[in-house]
Design an enzyme around this catalytic site. Structure first.
Site, PDB file in Angstrom:
ATOM      1  N   THR A  13     -34.008  -9.051 -12.102  1.00 14.35           N
ATOM      2  CA  THR A  13     -34.886  -9.917 -11.292  1.00 14.35           C
ATOM      3  C   THR A  13     -36.122  -9.145 -10.829  1.00 14.35           C
ATOM      4  O   THR A  13     -37.261  -9.572 -11.047  1.00 14.35           O
ATOM      5  CB  THR A  13     -34.100 -10.418 -10.050  1.00 14.35           C
ATOM      6  OG1 THR A  13     -32.925 -11.077 -10.505  1.00 14.35           O
ATOM      7  CG2 THR A  13     -34.920 -11.372  -9.216  1.00 14.35           C
ATOM      8  N   LYS A 103     -31.324  -0.487  -1.420  1.00 20.42           N
ATOM      9  CA  LYS A 103     -30.862  -0.162  -0.052  1.00 20.42           C
ATOM     10  C   LYS A 103     -29.499   0.501  -0.053  1.00 20.42           C
ATOM     11  O   LYS A 103     -29.200   1.327   0.812  1.00 20.42           O
ATOM     12  CB  LYS A 103     -30.847  -1.404   0.841  1.00 20.42           C
ATOM     13  CG  LYS A 103     -30.191  -2.636   0.261  1.00 20.42           C
ATOM     14  CD  LYS A 103     -31.194  -3.472  -0.460  1.00 20.42           C
ATOM     15  CE  LYS A 103     -30.548  -4.446  -1.400  1.00 20.42           C
ATOM     16  NZ  LYS A 103     -31.137  -5.736  -1.469  1.00 20.42           N
ATOM     17  N   GLU A 127     -40.206   0.302   0.336  1.00 10.22           N
ATOM     18  CA  GLU A 127     -40.545  -0.927   1.061  1.00 10.22           C
ATOM     19  C   GLU A 127     -39.644  -2.098   0.665  1.00 10.22           C
ATOM     20  O   GLU A 127     -39.217  -2.888   1.504  1.00 10.22           O
ATOM     21  CB  GLU A 127     -42.013  -1.284   0.779  1.00 10.22           C
ATOM     22  CG  GLU A 127     -42.534  -2.445   1.584  1.00 10.22           C
ATOM     23  CD  GLU A 127     -42.535  -2.154   3.067  1.00 10.22           C
ATOM     24  OE1 GLU A 127     -43.387  -1.387   3.517  1.00 10.22           O
ATOM     25  OE2 GLU A 127     -41.664  -2.694   3.775  1.00 10.22           O
ATOM     26  N   VAL A 130     -35.840  -3.280   2.142  1.00  3.71           N
ATOM     27  CA  VAL A 130     -35.538  -4.118   3.316  1.00  3.71           C
ATOM     28  C   VAL A 130     -36.567  -5.246   3.413  1.00  3.71           C
ATOM     29  O   VAL A 130     -37.777  -4.999   3.395  1.00  3.71           O
ATOM     30  CB  VAL A 130     -35.588  -3.317   4.635  1.00  3.71           C
ATOM     31  CG1 VAL A 130     -35.165  -4.193   5.813  1.00  3.71           C
ATOM     32  CG2 VAL A 130     -34.735  -2.069   4.565  1.00  3.71           C
ATOM     33  N   GLY A 185     -31.898 -15.891  -7.967  1.00  6.06           N
ATOM     34  CA  GLY A 185     -32.132 -14.444  -8.059  1.00  6.06           C
ATOM     35  C   GLY A 185     -32.110 -13.734  -6.717  1.00  6.06           C
ATOM     36  O   GLY A 185     -32.569 -12.605  -6.611  1.00  6.06           O
ATOM     37  N   GLU A 188     -27.161 -10.173  -4.663  1.00  7.22           N
ATOM     38  CA  GLU A 188     -26.909  -8.889  -5.323  1.00  7.22           C
ATOM     39  C   GLU A 188     -26.083  -9.137  -6.589  1.00  7.22           C
ATOM     40  O   GLU A 188     -25.437 -10.190  -6.726  1.00  7.22           O
ATOM     41  CB  GLU A 188     -26.120  -7.967  -4.387  1.00  7.22           C
ATOM     42  CG  GLU A 188     -26.877  -7.534  -3.163  1.00  7.22           C
ATOM     43  CD  GLU A 188     -28.178  -6.818  -3.494  1.00  7.22           C
ATOM     44  OE1 GLU A 188     -28.152  -5.764  -4.117  1.00  7.22           O
ATOM     45  OE2 GLU A 188     -29.243  -7.343  -3.134  1.00  7.22           O
ATOM     46  N   ASP A 199     -24.854  -5.916   2.677  1.00  4.18           N
ATOM     47  CA  ASP A 199     -26.269  -5.770   2.301  1.00  4.18           C
ATOM     48  C   ASP A 199     -27.138  -5.662   3.567  1.00  4.18           C
ATOM     49  O   ASP A 199     -28.024  -4.805   3.651  1.00  4.18           O
ATOM     50  CB  ASP A 199     -26.704  -6.972   1.453  1.00  4.18           C
ATOM     51  CG  ASP A 199     -28.160  -6.876   1.049  1.00  4.18           C
ATOM     52  OD1 ASP A 199     -28.476  -6.071   0.153  1.00  4.18           O
ATOM     53  OD2 ASP A 199     -28.995  -7.576   1.651  1.00  4.18           O
ATOM     54  N   LYS A 203     -29.363  -2.366   5.003  1.00  2.88           N
ATOM     55  CA  LYS A 203     -30.772  -2.475   5.426  1.00  2.88           C
ATOM     56  C   LYS A 203     -30.964  -2.024   6.866  1.00  2.88           C
ATOM     57  O   LYS A 203     -31.925  -1.323   7.178  1.00  2.88           O
ATOM     58  CB  LYS A 203     -31.241  -3.918   5.242  1.00  2.88           C
ATOM     59  CG  LYS A 203     -31.354  -4.319   3.783  1.00  2.88           C
ATOM     60  CD  LYS A 203     -31.514  -5.820   3.647  1.00  2.88           C
ATOM     61  CE  LYS A 203     -31.712  -6.250   2.203  1.00  2.88           C
ATOM     62  NZ  LYS A 203     -31.567  -7.687   2.011  1.00  2.88           N
ATOM     63  N   GLY A 300     -35.906 -12.340  -3.790  1.00  3.62           N
ATOM     64  CA  GLY A 300     -36.496 -13.072  -4.913  1.00  3.62           C
ATOM     65  C   GLY A 300     -37.458 -12.189  -5.685  1.00  3.62           C
ATOM     66  O   GLY A 300     -37.910 -11.151  -5.202  1.00  3.62           O
TER      67      GLY A 300
HETATM   68  P1  NDP Z   1     -30.434  -7.112 -11.511  1.00  3.45           P
HETATM   69  O1  NDP Z   1     -28.950  -7.027 -11.587  1.00  3.45           O
HETATM   70  O2  NDP Z   1     -31.091  -8.406 -11.776  1.00  3.45           O
HETATM   71  O3  NDP Z   1     -31.078  -6.034 -12.517  1.00  3.45           O
HETATM   72  C1  NDP Z   1     -30.569  -4.746 -12.694  1.00  3.45           C
HETATM   73  C2  NDP Z   1     -31.240  -4.107 -13.900  1.00  3.45           C
HETATM   74  O4  NDP Z   1     -30.768  -2.779 -14.053  1.00  3.45           O
HETATM   75  C3  NDP Z   1     -30.972  -4.814 -15.215  1.00  3.45           C
HETATM   76  O5  NDP Z   1     -32.127  -4.814 -16.002  1.00  3.45           O
HETATM   77  C4  NDP Z   1     -29.883  -3.936 -15.901  1.00  3.45           C
HETATM   78  O6  NDP Z   1     -29.982  -3.935 -17.295  1.00  3.45           O
HETATM   79  C5  NDP Z   1     -30.266  -2.585 -15.374  1.00  3.45           C
HETATM   80  N1  NDP Z   1     -29.113  -1.697 -15.274  1.00  3.45           N
HETATM   81  C6  NDP Z   1     -28.004  -1.860 -14.519  1.00  3.45           C
HETATM   82  N2  NDP Z   1     -27.164  -0.800 -14.650  1.00  3.45           N
HETATM   83  C7  NDP Z   1     -27.774   0.047 -15.518  1.00  3.45           C
HETATM   84  C8  NDP Z   1     -27.429   1.301 -16.081  1.00  3.45           C
HETATM   85  N3  NDP Z   1     -26.269   1.911 -15.787  1.00  3.45           N
HETATM   86  N4  NDP Z   1     -28.301   1.884 -16.930  1.00  3.45           N
HETATM   87  C9  NDP Z   1     -29.449   1.265 -17.263  1.00  3.45           C
HETATM   88  N5  NDP Z   1     -29.841   0.089 -16.765  1.00  3.45           N
HETATM   89  C10 NDP Z   1     -29.005  -0.518 -15.908  1.00  3.45           C
HETATM   90  O7  NDP Z   1     -30.820  -6.556 -10.083  1.00  3.45           O
HETATM   91  P2  NDP Z   1     -32.076  -6.962  -9.179  1.00  3.45           P
HETATM   92  O8  NDP Z   1     -33.304  -6.855  -9.979  1.00  3.45           O
HETATM   93  O9  NDP Z   1     -31.792  -8.183  -8.421  1.00  3.45           O
HETATM   94  O10 NDP Z   1     -32.040  -5.775  -8.087  1.00  3.45           O
HETATM   95  C11 NDP Z   1     -32.497  -4.484  -8.387  1.00  3.45           C
HETATM   96  C12 NDP Z   1     -32.557  -3.688  -7.092  1.00  3.45           C
HETATM   97  O11 NDP Z   1     -33.464  -4.316  -6.193  1.00  3.45           O
HETATM   98  C13 NDP Z   1     -31.238  -3.605  -6.334  1.00  3.45           C
HETATM   99  O12 NDP Z   1     -31.164  -2.377  -5.680  1.00  3.45           O
HETATM  100  C14 NDP Z   1     -31.339  -4.731  -5.319  1.00  3.45           C
HETATM  101  O13 NDP Z   1     -30.543  -4.522  -4.189  1.00  3.45           O
HETATM  102  C15 NDP Z   1     -32.796  -4.614  -4.970  1.00  3.45           C
HETATM  103  N6  NDP Z   1     -33.414  -5.799  -4.404  1.00  3.45           N
HETATM  104  C16 NDP Z   1     -33.226  -7.016  -5.003  1.00  3.45           C
HETATM  105  C17 NDP Z   1     -33.848  -8.131  -4.507  1.00  3.45           C
HETATM  106  C18 NDP Z   1     -33.683  -9.477  -5.107  1.00  3.45           C
HETATM  107  O14 NDP Z   1     -34.170 -10.455  -4.526  1.00  3.45           O
HETATM  108  N7  NDP Z   1     -33.039  -9.604  -6.236  1.00  3.45           N
HETATM  109  C19 NDP Z   1     -34.720  -8.050  -3.324  1.00  3.45           C
HETATM  110  C20 NDP Z   1     -34.881  -6.709  -2.790  1.00  3.45           C
HETATM  111  C21 NDP Z   1     -34.220  -5.643  -3.324  1.00  3.45           C
HETATM  112  P3  NDP Z   1     -29.723  -5.258 -18.194  1.00  3.45           P
HETATM  113  O15 NDP Z   1     -30.897  -6.149 -17.898  1.00  3.45           O
HETATM  114  O16 NDP Z   1     -29.734  -4.786 -19.585  1.00  3.45           O
HETATM  115  O17 NDP Z   1     -28.440  -5.823 -17.721  1.00  3.45           O
HETATM  116  N1  HSE Z   2     -29.419  -9.783  -1.956  1.00  2.00           N
HETATM  117  C1  HSE Z   2     -30.500  -9.500  -1.087  1.00  2.00           C
HETATM  118  C2  HSE Z   2     -30.708 -10.660  -0.140  1.00  2.00           C
HETATM  119  C3  HSE Z   2     -31.748  -9.247  -1.884  1.00  2.00           C
HETATM  120  O1  HSE Z   2     -30.178 -11.742  -0.400  1.00  2.00           O
HETATM  121  O2  HSE Z   2     -31.386 -10.486   0.871  1.00  2.00           O
HETATM  122  C4  HSE Z   2     -32.920  -8.785  -1.038  1.00  2.00           C
HETATM  123  O3  HSE Z   2     -32.712  -7.495  -0.552  1.00  2.00           O
END
Ligand code: NDP
Ligand code: HSE
Length: 429
Positions: A13, A103, A127, A130, A185, A188, A199, A203, A300
């Site tokens: 995401t 986080k 940034e 959180v 999206g 987690e 979560d 934070k 998101g």
């Molecule tokens: P996703 O699960 O959507 O994406 C994770 C990505 O990491 C995928 O592309 C996955 O690959 C890749 N990946 C996972 N494990 C491995 C590994 N061992 N080696 C290589 N690549 C790997 O997570 P998000 O994008 O939602 O979240 C990412 C981070 O951002 C997290 O720390 C989350 O807490 C944080 N975050 C998320 C928010 C949200 O709204 N979603 C908001 C704020 C923070 P593949 O695509 O091939 O599966």
């Molecule tokens: N899973 C987290 C939430 C993503 O819902 O707030 C943003 O950190």
């Protein structure tokens, strides 16, 4: 213009959002900063997953990013503790600036990571860890640097706030609301962390460490989630004038700090009660600033990408523009073509109050003029009626219309012999 090569670890995401933002807004970023961030490689687990990203950017080998001397900024967007921690520490060891949205890793290993950042004299941006797009970290680190922070109280999990809102407003079941949050999206990879409060605990541990100046690991945070809150509780609380929210607290009292996460009832007129869906809000008090409220999308793809890219720019500035205090040129050529919209062209819904003689046909005359001016009425109230022929207030709410229509119509209505005062109007947001 100088290009700076970026490596993304993760393309889910958030990673996808960062790629899209840097593609869409690359010119404006270059113009504002004098640097052109270019993504050179993206680490994923599964290269075969369908994505709208050029295949040659993708790799499954972290060394192609961590050991590439051309890549200067590494963004860790994988999540979880491992391999994220190892990748962050290796990137710092390799002399790269690091940005992370993670986080979980900071709340458990922040001390090790921040010490490594200091040892290597590198930049670590977090940034997005959180509050999604809300700039709470920069606010605490920079803007409020002169304050002693007394407390931070916030809604800092978008998924649970979304679930509680959808349950109460649409009477959705817990599971259905969670599925929606996942599809959007917000959740987690393991949504249990959202639901059980972990979560938010990650934070608030980060915020408390930053606010109070010593590392507070997540294991020291008291945590309760929303597992046991059901629709009946939400509805009964509403009857009593409260809203149930999952809140996070970091409060300093003398030589003690309270750091906790749990659901709580807050009065309906409290500022945090109005925070709906995936919005987050943080209510911070400092000894000099007093109270401030930060509000925005807490989860998101787009808001989180916004925070990550802000950190990428800071990382580049840390590397190349140390000592600069104003890196952003507020005037950019690509914005100059915008014209200022005249007020007459802006559209609002309106509240009108007319003072009119209480006589048959008055309402028809007023609404006739509104109709001729393309103003559609959404509701009408005529308040009180003393004696026929006396004056009564007539209140109307309209659908959206242009300001120029309203001004023209009100001038015509004012001239009606049945209207006894200048019509009042207010714009509705
Ligand atoms: P996703 O699960 O959507 O994406 C994770 C990505 O990491 C995928 O592309 C996955 O690959 C890749 N990946 C996972 N494990 C491995 C590994 N061992 N080696 C290589 N690549 C790997 O997570 P998000 O994008 O939602 O979240 C990412 C981070 O951002 C997290 O720390 C989350 O807490 C944080 N975050 C998320 C928010 C949200 O709204 N979603 C908001 C704020 C923070 P593949 O695509 O091939 O599966
Ligand atoms: N899973 C987290 C939430 C993503 O819902 O707030 C943003 O950190």
């Amino acid at each position: 213009m100088q290009e700076v090569k970026i490596g993304l670890l993760g393309c889910g995401t958030v990673g996808t959002g960062v790629y899209e933002l840097l593609e869409k807004n690359k010119d404006i970023i270059a113009e504002r900063t004098g640097f052109k961030p270019v993504i050179k490689k993206i680490l994923v687990k599964n290269k075969k997953k369908g994505r709208k990203i050029p295949g040659d950017l993708l790799t499954t080998d972290p060394r192609e990013i961590l050991q590439d001397p051309e890549i200067e900024v590494v963004c860790e967007l994988i999540g979880g503790e491992e391999p994220a921690k190892t990748f962050i520490l290796e990137a710092l060891d390799q002399g790269k600036e690091v940005v992370t949205a993670n986080k979980a890793v900071l709340a458990s290993y922040g001390e090790v990571i921040w010490n490594k950042v200091a040892e290597k004299d590198r930049f670590l941006g977090f940034e997005a860890s959180v509050g999604g797009g809300i700039p709470i970290i920069k606010t605490l680190k920079d803007s409020l640097v002169g304050n002693r922070i007394n407390s931070i109280i916030g809604i800092i999990n978008g998924t649970t706030n979304y679930i509680l809102t959808r349950m109460l407003e649409e009477r959705l079941g817990f599971e259905e609301a969670l599925k929606e949050a996942q599809a959007k999206g917000y959740a987690e990879a393991d949504p249990t962390l959202d639901i059980n409060g972990m979560d938010s605990a990650h934070k608030i541990a980060i915020l408390a460490s930053l606010a109070f100046g010593f590392f507070i690991p997540v294991k020291k945070v008291y945590v309760e989630g929303i597992e046991s809150v059901d629709l009946l509780d939400l509805e009964f609380s509403r009857e009593f004038g409260y809203v149930v929210k999952l809140l996070a607290f970091a409060i300093k009292k003398k030589n003690e700090v309270e750091v906790r996460v749990h659901p709580a009832l807050i009065p309906q007129d409290h500022v945090l009660a109005s925070i709906r869906l995936n919005y987050n809000a943080l209510y911070v008090t400092g000894d000099f600033v007093g109270e401030i409220l930060l509000y925005g999308l807490g989860a998101g793809k787009e808001p989180t990408a916004s925070a990550v890219v802000g950190d990428i720019v800071d990382a580049i500035c840390y590397r190349y523009a140390k000592g600069c205090i104003s890196r952003v040129n507020p005037l950019t050529k690509s914005s100059n073509f915008c014209k200022i919209k005249p007020m007459e062209e802006v559209e609002f819904k309106y509240y009108f109050r007319f003072s009119a003689i209480d006589r048959p046909g008055v309402l028809a005359k007023i609404s006739g003029i509104l109709g001729e001016n393309h103003i559609s009425i959404s509701s009408v109230v005529q308040i009180g009626r003393h004696n026929e022929g006396g004056c009564v207030p007539i209140v109307m709410i309209t659908h959206e219309t242009k300001e120029k229509n309203v001004r023209k119509a009100l001038k015509q209505i004012e001239k009606l012999d049945v209207v006894t005062d200048v019509p009042k109007f207010l714009r509705i947001l």
